[in-house]
Motif scaffolding. Structure first.
Motif, short mmCIF file in Angstrom:
data_model
loop_
_atom_site.label_atom_id
_atom_site.label_comp_id
_atom_site.label_asym_id
_atom_site.label_seq_id
_atom_site.Cartn_x
_atom_site.Cartn_y
_atom_site.Cartn_z
N ILE A 334 0.84 -1.20 0.00
CA ILE A 334 0.00 0.00 0.00
C ILE A 334 0.87 1.25 0.00
N VAL A 335 0.58 2.16 -0.94
CA VAL A 335 1.27 3.45 -1.00
C VAL A 335 0.23 4.57 -1.07
N GLY A 336 0.61 5.73 -0.57
CA GLY A 336 -0.29 6.89 -0.58
C GLY A 336 0.26 8.00 -1.46
N ILE A 337 -0.61 8.60 -2.27
CA ILE A 337 -0.21 9.65 -3.21
C ILE A 337 -1.11 10.86 -2.99
N THR A 338 -0.50 12.04 -2.96
CA THR A 338 -1.26 13.29 -2.85
C THR A 338 -0.72 14.31 -3.83
N ALA A 339 -1.57 15.21 -4.26
CA ALA A 339 -1.17 16.32 -5.13
C ALA A 339 -1.06 17.58 -4.28
N ALA A 340 0.01 17.64 -3.49
CA ALA A 340 0.34 18.82 -2.67
C ALA A 340 -0.64 19.08 -1.54
N MET A 341 -1.37 18.04 -1.10
CA MET A 341 -2.35 18.22 -0.03
C MET A 341 -2.20 17.13 1.05
N PRO A 342 -1.01 16.89 1.59
CA PRO A 342 -0.87 15.81 2.57
C PRO A 342 -1.72 15.98 3.81
N ASP A 343 -1.82 17.22 4.33
CA ASP A 343 -2.65 17.47 5.50
C ASP A 343 -4.13 17.39 5.14
N GLY A 344 -4.50 18.03 4.04
CA GLY A 344 -5.91 18.10 3.66
C GLY A 344 -6.55 16.76 3.42
N VAL A 345 -5.79 15.81 2.86
CA VAL A 345 -6.38 14.50 2.53
C VAL A 345 -6.07 13.44 3.59
N GLY A 346 -5.39 13.82 4.66
CA GLY A 346 -5.17 12.89 5.76
C GLY A 346 -3.97 11.98 5.61
N LEU A 347 -2.95 12.38 4.87
CA LEU A 347 -1.77 11.53 4.68
C LEU A 347 -0.57 11.96 5.54
N LYS A 348 -0.76 12.96 6.39
CA LYS A 348 0.36 13.44 7.20
C LYS A 348 0.90 12.34 8.11
N ARG A 349 0.02 11.64 8.79
CA ARG A 349 0.45 10.57 9.70
C ARG A 349 1.08 9.42 8.92
N PHE A 350 0.48 9.09 7.79
CA PHE A 350 1.03 8.03 6.94
C PHE A 350 2.44 8.39 6.50
N HIS A 351 2.65 9.65 6.16
CA HIS A 351 3.97 10.13 5.74
C HIS A 351 5.01 9.91 6.83
N LYS A 352 4.63 10.20 8.07
CA LYS A 352 5.57 10.03 9.19
C LYS A 352 5.89 8.56 9.44
N LEU A 353 4.86 7.72 9.31
CA LEU A 353 5.05 6.30 9.60
C LEU A 353 5.74 5.55 8.46
N TYR A 354 5.39 5.91 7.23
CA TYR A 354 5.89 5.17 6.06
C TYR A 354 6.39 6.14 4.99
N PRO A 355 7.45 6.89 5.30
CA PRO A 355 7.91 7.92 4.36
C PRO A 355 8.29 7.38 2.99
N GLU A 356 8.80 6.15 2.95
CA GLU A 356 9.21 5.60 1.67
C GLU A 356 8.03 5.20 0.79
N ARG A 357 6.84 5.12 1.39
CA ARG A 357 5.64 4.76 0.62
C ARG A 357 4.70 5.95 0.44
#
Length: 619
Positions: A334-357
């Motif tokens: 599982i990977v998460g993709i955002t178009a410049a909206m990591p906070d807005g779409v709820g991927l901030k925590r995912f980014h911290k936990l799984y930065p490579e994904r």
């Protein structure tokens, strides 16, 4: 107050230059006072106060055309064009928009709201000016973030061929350019725009080219040497190589310097980029320290910067964030993709936990979708997390790169339906309509936070393109007892009677429950079905309902044209199901800004409006 002297466009030109700093300070105080009450875009507006003042001093509005990319930084522009008294209701229903709006003022040259459009629009306007033989300046203001959008580069490529004046102001509030290079660049920029330099350059080129045998070769070699020197000193060589003159960087808080550069830029008969350096959130310490957090704000306490409502109930984005991280812990594909909206779409925590994904592709939805398709083709499980309004920009890629290949891409569509204060450009009213047309696309619309969690877990095992749409706002915990397992293409019966069947999608299930209670109070027997899957539609459920119901009411938070209701009607007509079908949907029009509850009432999709529509049809 100096600000009180500005009642209409160009009044700023009557202000004494020694008072410019005081005016800038008053504007910032005014914006803080108003935005702290209504909410809105704060840091971006605080950062462009002097830039906006300089533009209004250097140009003549509305004769000259000023286009703001995205437009969330246009509050000072609104103040300087006589809309100060309207700020108490900015972004409120019936009040002024938080974005430029041509219906609102002749000084708003072009409606904006989405990113990376200003250069295209400005270039079109410049060509229209030339074709009509008119004489005015066209200025497009674009931020460094908006330059991550591919459309901006398509426009720059086209602008390089322009033989008349067009000014592109690059508002850079992020990049760091050293003082030394900046000084040399400013010197060279002033030199290149001076009439004497341009005349000398033309004369030297013309005379050298006449030297028999070697003239053209000399011109070519001198040009190559000049380009090499420029590469060393000029940070704007990217633009210069496209035949677009680059000026800057310029201090975006130095008004006299910007006025001078803008006046020089308008002399040139070609496209010009003026690189302006600003500080996002300038003048308000909390916004300067955390500009991202103060990009779009709810009402807050000016003294502390803290929200006025300390306690916030979890919203749908929070639910997505929590469940998605749990899923990613179990599944490394599982990977998460955002178009410049990591906070807005709820991927901030995912980014911290799984930065490579985690992948932020910038303001580039088209690229983001095809990038997700590539990840899926490579064996990963990508989730493209995006606002409904912004997904529209990638329609071709959804068809061509994801669905034709039946790739395993999930679209987590946040802000589906009405979003409120950002208005027409941000309402998520069209995703059901445009996604339903695509073969191979499946669409899930959960009714509450529990069903959203279940839908996400369902998606982890699902193969093929899947869209999960959910709204902005507090995650509903109502109807918790109705939680049947999600089965592909199957709806959920919540209440079963006869006579009238309410067939609702997503957020409208809760509204339908309220409507059902009011219909029952009037003596009607009413069933309620949660559609869950908009596509594939549960045709067996429709056939089942047709046996005991005369009236079928479809309910959706999407435009009527091409939406869920029309899809249901088409199926019922094809199968010759004996329903009288009533559609409750958003009218086929654009919905302005305002509180979501007010908007729902005004367009008739709240419980009261839906009941009125149904009773009118029944009568």
């Amino acid at each position: 107050m100096i600000l009180d002297q500005i009642q209409k466009p160009n009044d700023i030109k009557n202000i004494d230059p020694k008072d410019y700093s005081q005016l800038a300070e008053e504007i910032r105080e005014f914006l803080l006072e108003k935005i702290s009450v209504t909410g809105g875009h704060l840091a971006s507006n605080l950062g462009v106060v002097e830039l906006t003042m300089a533009l209004h001093l250097a140009f003549d509005l509305p004769k000259d055309k000023l286009i703001w990319d995205v437009g969330h930084q246009s509050y000072t522009h609104k103040l300087l064009t006589g809309r100060k008294e309207d700020f108490d209701e900015i972004r409120c229903y019936g009040g002024i928009s938080g974005f430029p709006n041509r219906k609102e003022s002749v000084c708003d040259a072009f409606n904006t709201g989405h990113s990376s459009t200003s250069i295209s629009a400005g270039l079109g306007m410049a060509h229209a000016r030339d074709l009509k033989g008119e004489d005015y300046s066209v200025v497009s203001v674009i931020g460094d973030g908006a330059l991550t959008g591919g459309m901006a580069y398509e426009a720059l490529n086209n602008a390089s061929r322009l033989k008349s004046n067009f000014i592109i102001v690059l508002n850079d509030n992020n990049m760091s350019i050293s003082e030394n290079i900046g000084g040399v660049s400013r010197m060279l920029g002033n030199l290149r725009t001076a009439p004497q330099y341009n005349d000398l350059k033309a004369n030297v080129t013309q005379n050298l080219s006449r030297v028999p045998g070697i003239g053209n070769q000399l011109v070519k070699r001198i040009s190559m040497a000049k380009q090499g020197i420029k590469q060393l000193f000029i940070p704007g060589m990217f633009f210069e190589n496209m035949d677009i003159t680059y000026l800057g960087p310029v201090d975006g808080h130095d008004i006299p310097m910007m006025i001078n550069v803008f006046q020089e830029a308008r002399r040139l008969n070609r496209a010009v980029v003026v690189h302006v350096m600003t500080k996002k959130g300038r003048g308000y310490e909390p916004a300067e320290r955390h500009p991202e957090a103060y990009h779009g704000v709810n009402p807050f306490v000016v003294e502390t910067g803290k929200p006025k409502k300390e306690k916030r109930e979890p919203n749908y984005t929070d639910v997505f964030s929590k469940v998605f991280c749990q899923m990613a812990e179990k599944d490394e594909s599982i990977v998460g993709i955002t178009a410049a909206m990591p906070d807005g779409v709820g991927l901030k925590r995912f980014h911290k936990l799984y930065p490579e994904r985690f992948f932020d592709v910038g303001i580039a939805e088209e690229h983001g979708v095809t990038f997700a398709a590539g990840l899926a083709a490579g064996g990963m499980k990508p989730y493209f997390c995006v606002y409904s309004s912004f997904l529209q920009r990638a329609y071709d890629q959804i068809i061509h790169d994801v669905c034709i290949q039946n790739l395993n891409v999930t679209f987590a569509i946040d802000r589906a339906g009405l979003v409120g204060s950002d208005g027409e450009t941000h309402q998520g009213l069209f995703d059901l309509s445009f996604l339903q047309t695509i073969p191979g696309m499946s669409i899930l619309a959960p009714k509450n936070c529990f069903e959203l969690a279940d839908a996400l877990r369902f998606s982890a095992e699902f193969e093929g393109p899947l869209a999960i749409r959910y709204p902005r706002g507090t995650a509903s915990k109502k109807m918790k007892s109705f939680r049947a397992p999600i089965v592909y293409g199957k709806s959920e019966i919540l209440y079963e009677e006869e006579e009238i069947a309410l067939f609702a999608v997503g957020t409208m299930v809760e509204t339908a429950c309220q409507v059902r209670n009011q219909l029952k109070a009037r003596g009607y027997n009413v069933s309620l079905v949660n559609a869950r899957f908009v596509k594939p539609l549960d045709e067996e459920m429709l056939e089942y309902l047709a046996r005991g119901h005369k009236v079928l009411v479809t309910m959706e938070e999407n435009v009527q044209s091409g939406g869920f209701g029309e899809h249901v009607t088409a199926i019922c007509t094809k199968k010759k199901l004996p329903f009288h079908i009533i559609s409750v949907a958003i009218p086929n029009s654009y919905v302005e800004h305002g509180n979501v509850d007010i908007l729902k009432h005004e367009i008739g999709i709240d419980a009261e409006g839906a009941l009125h529509t149904i009773l009118k049809e029944l009568e």
